[in-house]
Design a protein around this motif. Sequence first.
Motif, PDB file in Angstrom:
ATOM      1  N   ASP B   5       0.919  -1.247  -0.263  1.00  0.00           N
ATOM      2  CA  ASP B   5       0.091  -0.054   0.072  1.00  0.00           C
ATOM      3  C   ASP B   5       0.906   1.225   0.010  1.00  0.00           C
ATOM      4  O   ASP B   5       0.362   2.223  -0.145  1.00  0.00           O
ATOM      5  CB  ASP B   5      -1.029  -0.089   1.179  1.00  0.00           C
ATOM      6  N   THR B   6       2.112   1.043   0.309  1.00  0.00           N
ATOM      7  CA  THR B   6       2.860   2.411   0.536  1.00  0.00           C
ATOM      8  C   THR B   6       3.684   2.689  -0.934  1.00  0.00           C
ATOM      9  O   THR B   6       4.132   3.773  -1.073  1.00  0.00           O
ATOM     10  CB  THR B   6       3.870   2.189   1.614  1.00  0.00           C
ATOM     11  N   ALA B   7       3.788   1.530  -1.845  1.00  0.00           N
ATOM     12  CA  ALA B   7       4.108   1.920  -3.312  1.00  0.00           C
ATOM     13  C   ALA B   7       3.551   2.927  -3.922  1.00  0.00           C
ATOM     14  O   ALA B   7       2.408   2.907  -3.794  1.00  0.00           O
ATOM     15  CB  ALA B   7       4.664   0.680  -3.943  1.00  0.00           C
ATOM     16  N   PRO B   8       4.285   3.778  -4.728  1.00  0.00           N
ATOM     17  CA  PRO B   8       3.793   4.950  -5.416  1.00  0.00           C
ATOM     18  C   PRO B   8       2.795   4.192  -6.594  1.00  0.00           C
ATOM     19  O   PRO B   8       3.063   3.020  -6.997  1.00  0.00           O
ATOM     20  CB  PRO B   8       4.695   5.521  -5.973  1.00  0.00           C
ATOM     21  N   ASP B   9       1.871   4.956  -7.372  1.00  0.00           N
ATOM     22  CA  ASP B   9       1.074   4.619  -8.311  1.00  0.00           C
ATOM     23  C   ASP B   9       1.992   4.678  -9.735  1.00  0.00           C
ATOM     24  O   ASP B   9       2.987   5.433  -9.473  1.00  0.00           O
ATOM     25  CB  ASP B   9       0.161   5.488  -8.631  1.00  0.00           C
ATOM     26  N   VAL B  10       1.985   3.758 -10.657  1.00  0.00           N
ATOM     27  CA  VAL B  10       3.141   3.739 -11.709  1.00  0.00           C
ATOM     28  C   VAL B  10       2.123   3.890 -12.770  1.00  0.00           C
ATOM     29  O   VAL B  10       1.008   3.144 -13.176  1.00  0.00           O
ATOM     30  CB  VAL B  10       3.646   2.370 -11.793  1.00  0.00           C
ATOM     31  N   VAL B  11       2.667   4.645 -13.976  1.00  0.00           N
ATOM     32  CA  VAL B  11       1.868   4.650 -15.308  1.00  0.00           C
ATOM     33  C   VAL B  11       3.094   4.743 -16.278  1.00  0.00           C
ATOM     34  O   VAL B  11       4.019   4.637 -16.094  1.00  0.00           O
ATOM     35  CB  VAL B  11       0.926   6.243 -15.308  1.00  0.00           C
ATOM     36  N   LYS B  12       2.555   4.440 -17.542  1.00  0.00           N
ATOM     37  CA  LYS B  12       3.708   4.328 -18.393  1.00  0.00           C
ATOM     38  C   LYS B  12       3.057   5.181 -19.987  1.00  0.00           C
ATOM     39  O   LYS B  12       1.936   5.169 -19.989  1.00  0.00           O
ATOM     40  CB  LYS B  12       4.087   3.077 -18.904  1.00  0.00           C
ATOM     41  N   ILE B  13       4.026   5.439 -20.875  1.00  0.00           N
ATOM     42  CA  ILE B  13       3.870   6.202 -22.050  1.00  0.00           C
ATOM     43  C   ILE B  13       4.832   5.504 -22.920  1.00  0.00           C
ATOM     44  O   ILE B  13       6.123   5.443 -22.633  1.00  0.00           O
ATOM     45  CB  ILE B  13       4.150   7.653 -21.933  1.00  0.00           C
ATOM     46  N   LEU B  14       4.293   5.282 -24.134  1.00  0.00           N
ATOM     47  CA  LEU B  14       5.147   4.591 -25.145  1.00  0.00           C
ATOM     48  C   LEU B  14       5.756   5.770 -26.094  1.00  0.00           C
ATOM     49  O   LEU B  14       5.036   6.719 -26.487  1.00  0.00           O
ATOM     50  CB  LEU B  14       4.422   3.605 -26.000  1.00  0.00           C
ATOM     51  N   ILE B  15       7.075   5.782 -26.224  1.00  0.00           N
ATOM     52  CA  ILE B  15       7.846   6.701 -27.326  1.00  0.00           C
ATOM     53  C   ILE B  15       8.257   5.910 -28.491  1.00  0.00           C
ATOM     54  O   ILE B  15       9.085   4.840 -28.532  1.00  0.00           O
ATOM     55  CB  ILE B  15       9.068   7.326 -26.690  1.00  0.00           C
ATOM     56  N   SER B  16       7.599   6.006 -29.685  1.00  0.00           N
ATOM     57  CA  SER B  16       7.890   5.297 -31.012  1.00  0.00           C
ATOM     58  C   SER B  16       7.977   5.953 -32.056  1.00  0.00           C
ATOM     59  O   SER B  16       8.252   7.469 -31.946  1.00  0.00           O
ATOM     60  CB  SER B  16       6.406   4.518 -31.061  1.00  0.00           C
ATOM     61  N   GLY B  17       8.361   5.298 -33.035  1.00  0.00           N
ATOM     62  CA  GLY B  17       8.752   6.101 -34.157  1.00  0.00           C
ATOM     63  C   GLY B  17       9.951   5.124 -34.804  1.00  0.00           C
ATOM     64  O   GLY B  17      10.248   4.128 -34.283  1.00  0.00           O
ATOM     65  N   GLY B  18      10.282   5.653 -36.075  1.00  0.00           N
ATOM     66  CA  GLY B  18      11.242   4.773 -36.721  1.00  0.00           C
ATOM     67  C   GLY B  18      12.712   4.685 -36.122  1.00  0.00           C
ATOM     68  O   GLY B  18      12.903   5.627 -35.240  1.00  0.00           O
ATOM     69  N   GLY B  20      16.120   5.775 -35.564  1.00  0.00           N
ATOM     70  CA  GLY B  20      17.098   6.907 -35.753  1.00  0.00           C
ATOM     71  C   GLY B  20      16.060   8.173 -35.760  1.00  0.00           C
ATOM     72  O   GLY B  20      16.728   9.347 -36.066  1.00  0.00           O
ATOM     73  N   THR B  21      14.722   8.229 -35.324  1.00  0.00           N
ATOM     74  CA  THR B  21      13.916   9.625 -34.892  1.00  0.00           C
ATOM     75  C   THR B  21      14.323  10.126 -33.734  1.00  0.00           C
ATOM     76  O   THR B  21      13.777  11.489 -33.578  1.00  0.00           O
ATOM     77  CB  THR B  21      12.474   9.097 -35.236  1.00  0.00           C
ATOM     78  N   GLY B  22      14.944   9.495 -32.730  1.00  0.00           N
ATOM     79  CA  GLY B  22      15.311  10.258 -31.662  1.00  0.00           C
ATOM     80  C   GLY B  22      14.783   9.692 -30.291  1.00  0.00           C
ATOM     81  O   GLY B  22      14.421  10.278 -29.149  1.00  0.00           O
ATOM     82  N   LYS B  23      14.099   8.496 -30.298  1.00  0.00           N
ATOM     83  CA  LYS B  23      13.626   8.013 -29.145  1.00  0.00           C
ATOM     84  C   LYS B  23      14.195   7.733 -27.962  1.00  0.00           C
ATOM     85  O   LYS B  23      13.872   8.339 -26.847  1.00  0.00           O
ATOM     86  CB  LYS B  23      12.921   6.272 -29.681  1.00  0.00           C
ATOM     87  N   THR B  24      15.408   7.326 -28.171  1.00  0.00           N
ATOM     88  CA  THR B  24      16.405   7.115 -27.141  1.00  0.00           C
ATOM     89  C   THR B  24      16.798   8.342 -26.669  1.00  0.00           C
ATOM     90  O   THR B  24      17.084   8.725 -25.381  1.00  0.00           O
ATOM     91  CB  THR B  24      17.769   6.275 -27.351  1.00  0.00           C
ATOM     92  N   THR B  25      16.863   9.437 -27.439  1.00  0.00           N
ATOM     93  CA  THR B  25      17.283  10.874 -26.986  1.00  0.00           C
ATOM     94  C   THR B  25      16.662  11.665 -26.275  1.00  0.00           C
ATOM     95  O   THR B  25      16.718  12.053 -25.311  1.00  0.00           O
ATOM     96  CB  THR B  25      17.696  11.468 -28.247  1.00  0.00           C
ATOM     97  N   MET B  26      15.027  11.205 -26.566  1.00  0.00           N
ATOM     98  CA  MET B  26      14.044  11.748 -25.849  1.00  0.00           C
ATOM     99  C   MET B  26      14.065  11.078 -24.494  1.00  0.00           C
ATOM    100  O   MET B  26      13.791  11.862 -23.478  1.00  0.00           O
ATOM    101  CB  MET B  26      12.669  11.754 -26.764  1.00  0.00           C
ATOM    102  N   VAL B  27      13.984   9.941 -24.420  1.00  0.00           N
ATOM    103  CA  VAL B  27      13.895   9.290 -23.014  1.00  0.00           C
ATOM    104  C   VAL B  27      15.147   9.934 -22.247  1.00  0.00           C
ATOM    105  O   VAL B  27      14.927   9.879 -21.062  1.00  0.00           O
ATOM    106  CB  VAL B  27      13.911   7.760 -23.203  1.00  0.00           C
ATOM    107  N   GLY B  28      16.265   9.702 -22.796  1.00  0.00           N
ATOM    108  CA  GLY B  28      17.359  10.501 -21.970  1.00  0.00           C
ATOM    109  C   GLY B  28      17.290  11.720 -21.531  1.00  0.00           C
ATOM    110  O   GLY B  28      17.869  12.189 -20.363  1.00  0.00           O
ATOM    111  N   SER B  29      16.669  12.595 -22.334  1.00  0.00           N
ATOM    112  CA  SER B  29      16.486  13.944 -22.109  1.00  0.00           C
ATOM    113  C   SER B  29      15.512  14.261 -20.765  1.00  0.00           C
ATOM    114  O   SER B  29      15.884  15.258 -19.819  1.00  0.00           O
ATOM    115  CB  SER B  29      16.126  14.875 -23.271  1.00  0.00           C
ATOM    116  N   ILE B  30      14.712  13.573 -20.711  1.00  0.00           N
ATOM    117  CA  ILE B  30      13.514  13.874 -19.592  1.00  0.00           C
ATOM    118  C   ILE B  30      13.732  12.805 -18.505  1.00  0.00           C
ATOM    119  O   ILE B  30      13.156  12.970 -17.337  1.00  0.00           O
ATOM    120  CB  ILE B  30      12.253  13.925 -20.239  1.00  0.00           C
TER     121      ILE B  30
END
Lengths: 161, 189
Positions: B5-18, B20-30
Amino acid sequence: MSGGDQPYGAEPEYDPQYYGPGYGPGAADPFAEPAAAPAEPASEYGRLVRLFTLTGGRAQPSRGVFTLITLITATQPAPSPQGRPLQPEHLRILRLSAAPIAVVELAARLDLPVSVITVMLGDLLDAGMITTRAPLRSASGPRHASNVGLLKRVRDGLAQL
Amino acid sequence: MPSSDTAPDVVKILISGGFGTGKTTMVGSISEIAPLRTEEHLTASSVHVDDLAGIEQKTTTTVALDFGRITLTPDLVLYLFGTPGQQRFWFMWNDLAVGAIGGVVLVDTRRLDASFAAVDFFEKREIPFVVAVNCFHGIQRYSPEQIRTALTLRPEVHISMFDARDRKSCRDVLLGLLDHVIATVSAPA
């Protein structure tokens, strides 16, 4: 599931819990406390033990549904182990989950496939050594995303960044 | 199943695209942690969308998954998953998509076709998504409407220009997604 493509060239660090007594430098006490196990990530040395030996050949967890973002928390204080003997990887999971941590993050930090981690988490759940928190059901897809309150919490949280 | 009961709520968002479009860059930035990678080994028998017709030999495929984490509040944690771009891994996207708030499709205007598969994936599953055009070096060669036409996006799909290397810019893309999702679920059916 196969560990066959793991690198075999690198010599893994000697671990008495894998090899038993009487082997390796200094023939360390195989019954030593788990804290004596090397803490370095396995990837640094390659993995000698095939993945299915970590899971006892099982492909599915004994029970429990572990999604990628199910949070795992080690039970405090830890109950005494019973049932299946714990592997060093079980103990690393327990150390990492002293504070809540997602299944996918455990997999990344232990450098093990998610499917192997979930089998081991099933063991720990059976032993009462972890608790789980599933992601909120209301966050599932457009037809179920009726929990506007949760979505607004996420939005407000992002706005604070 | 014992629940915490003490653990936080968890949600997820998918970052997709072809690729070399910058998926990993975006994940790393934020992400508040250095982006992590986990790998899953799959045999051909589980890769049922793979085009292995006539090949009886079992092969092993490794699918890598990059992800990051943002603790929004002490009781709310957001995970971002950079999804494997290739169409042959769509079966894996299915698992990833369950429970996701929505998706971001990253677009590089030099290779629009690389992001078709991601658009298709979200549309077919009616997962809300926004399109974010990664403007490398601030260059914006096409208008949002040109991109909408090229990707045959529906009028309600939000398109924004952003820089995957910039944290605020990434944050604004996610805010845009949340606004879109909230508007979608709040609208009368």
